[in-house]
Design an enzyme around this catalytic site. Sequence first.
Site, mmCIF file in Angstrom:
data_model
loop_
_atom_site.group_PDB
_atom_site.id
_atom_site.type_symbol
_atom_site.label_atom_id
_atom_site.label_comp_id
_atom_site.label_asym_id
_atom_site.label_seq_id
_atom_site.Cartn_x
_atom_site.Cartn_y
_atom_site.Cartn_z
ATOM 1 N N ASP A 27 9.165 40.536 -6.466
ATOM 2 C CA ASP A 27 9.007 41.237 -7.738
ATOM 3 C C ASP A 27 9.113 40.194 -8.852
ATOM 4 O O ASP A 27 9.573 39.059 -8.628
ATOM 5 C CB ASP A 27 10.113 42.293 -7.851
ATOM 6 C CG ASP A 27 10.086 43.014 -9.177
ATOM 7 O OD1 ASP A 27 9.004 43.470 -9.592
ATOM 8 O OD2 ASP A 27 11.156 43.117 -9.804
ATOM 9 N N ASP A 29 9.621 40.996 -12.965
ATOM 10 C CA ASP A 29 10.553 41.292 -14.060
ATOM 11 C C ASP A 29 11.932 41.658 -13.524
ATOM 12 O O ASP A 29 12.076 42.584 -12.722
ATOM 13 C CB ASP A 29 10.011 42.447 -14.909
ATOM 14 C CG ASP A 29 8.722 42.076 -15.607
ATOM 15 O OD1 ASP A 29 8.796 41.471 -16.690
ATOM 16 O OD2 ASP A 29 7.644 42.380 -15.067
#
Length: 251
Positions: A27, A29
């Site tokens: 991932d 953010d």
Amino acid sequence: MSAAPRSLLSGELARLAPPRTSAYFLDVDGTLLEIRPRPEDVAADAFLRTLLQDVAGRAGAALALVSGRKIDDLDRIFEPLVLPAAGLHGAEIRFVDGSRIFAHSGVMDAARPKLRAFAELHPGLRLEDKGATLALHFRQRPELADEVLTMLESVADSPGLAVQPGKMVAELKQSDHTKATAVEALLASAPFAGRTPVFIGDDLTDESGFVFVNARGGISIRVGAARTMTAAQFRVGEPAELRAELEALKG
């Protein structure tokens, strides 16, 4: 979500998931980079870009970004580095050979004006239109969290739509697409196939990915507070700690 995960020891990722046999799904953010109030302000520095390129090289290119962002936005963040990626929670995917699965924005046509009007009625809310998903950010109005979720749930009453809560954001997306389906699709393709999956995220949006890789005998890591209940097996406290673990993969 089951329990608080065990803290990953310094350098432990390299022992648990060596590049020679692992496929990394990351991932962005809150995981590789700190969350910022405005999503468009997020950008990777040269150190992170080089680090990801080096780890991908050691892993035979089996490293992909898995995000709620559009792939085009991921390319902006990591420019000039271009990696295999899943965007919009798996609604769009770019494989290592450049072939792509594209998202269809038409599924949001009925919801778009309703959510735009709702955001305009509540100063401080921000509607992020990603095409195939619609996100309502309430970081500036945290007291509206319940109202945002209620609004999205009313709009998601159509077949094929679902609400995905996150950190100070809730998103209307297609129910068939999750981080788990994204990882599954990439893991079935070269060069990821046959490797041990490693999924690293920080939010509720990543829980399906944790569950999937656990079921496949892989490694799941959540970035964040120790008290967080999650399906992830391990945790690191913040993106800087994760970058240190990735650095250790270089040997």
